[in-house]
Design an enzyme around this catalytic site. Sequence first.
Site, PDB file in Angstrom:
ATOM      1  CG  HIS A 190      -4.158  -1.023  -0.639  1.00  0.00           C
ATOM      2  ND1 HIS A 190      -3.920  -0.910   0.604  1.00  0.00           N
ATOM      3  CD2 HIS A 190      -4.880  -2.040  -0.968  1.00  0.00           C
ATOM      4  CE1 HIS A 190      -4.422  -2.099   1.022  1.00  0.00           C
ATOM      5  NE2 HIS A 190      -4.895  -2.857   0.232  1.00  0.00           N
ATOM      6  CB  SER A 243      -1.094  -0.002   1.230  1.00  0.00           C
ATOM      7  OG  SER A 243      -1.976   1.013   1.065  1.00  0.00           O
ATOM      8  CG  ASP A 276      -6.033  -5.459   2.806  1.00  0.00           C
ATOM      9  OD1 ASP A 276      -6.678  -6.392   2.773  1.00  0.00           O
ATOM     10  OD2 ASP A 276      -5.664  -5.116   1.262  1.00  0.00           O
TER      11      ASP A 276
END
Length: 347
Positions: free
Chosen positions: A188, A162, A284
């Site tokens: 992401h 991310s 995540d």
Amino acid sequence: MSAPARVLVVDDSATMRGLITAVLSSDPEVNVIGQAGDALEAREAIKRLNPDVLTLDIEMPNMNGLDFLEKIMTLRPMPVIMVSTMTHRGAEATLAALEIGAFDCVGKPAPGELRPFGDLAEKVKAAARTQRQYSQPVVAVAPPPSVADFRVGRKIVAIGSSTGGVEALIAVLQKFPANCPPTVITQHMPPTFTKSFAERLNRLCAPVVQEATDGARLEIGKIYLAPGGERHLQVSGASAPCCRLIDRAPVNGHRPSVDVLFDSVAELAGRNAVGVILTGMGRDGAAGLLKMRHAGARTLGQNEKTCVVYGMPRVAHELGAVEQQLPLSAIGEEILKMTAARKEGTE
């Protein structure tokens, strides 16, 4: 309680400055201390206000955001979050900004739609907390060739990242030879950005890098990047593994989600996989990496010192999902060691 993050908002549009200010001001842990309409105003405001974090528009008059960012990183390094239009051109500029040293990016919302700004305050707070040492831009290096002493086994590689992932993925994937194991990635990113990022990686790396499409067969020498937006990336197909793009609600606030990818790899490949979790906010991927490890996969996590944000790797480590924590510079080579065929007919 720590002091609120002090933010300077830089955008040539008064409407956009007002919108960003309103979104950030709704969080009590963020304090918008000023606004600027161009690079000259921003430079003076930085000197006067000494902000913790800057939000910076890519397209501005006189000096664009990319040129201004380069000056900031040279003269007064600080966390900068780029705000970009959701176009191919905007994506290209934003990716360049992330390589120069921007902390993260958000896409400008369409009229009447605020979703791209949904996590802006969290990104600002993470940027204010980071102890990142801002560095020189990523330099493209000659990718390694397909070498005789690397014979790929039958393993699949799955990577999740991310915030800070653009630089991290470049660093890892530039270590891969042209005959690398099939690799699937969820990073992401806003919609439209992942296609440009895949194209950029394809230019910088020896393997073929492409945005994943539904049904694309996993092949040696190919890397598949989950498209940003409305679907999750999974893998399926025991006899002929392939990418699947799945319509499903966000998981951990993200779509695509790293957990969804890792879960599918655990179920499909079991011990014939390597899972890697890189820099990023939140959690995540942590549970999915644990599932991979329980299924027999080898697992790696980026260490705290080299992360832009030690969030996802930290949670994964605390859960017991990470077999080894390594500095970013060592991860690419370790993946190859874990996936190389040991001798003919083995993994």
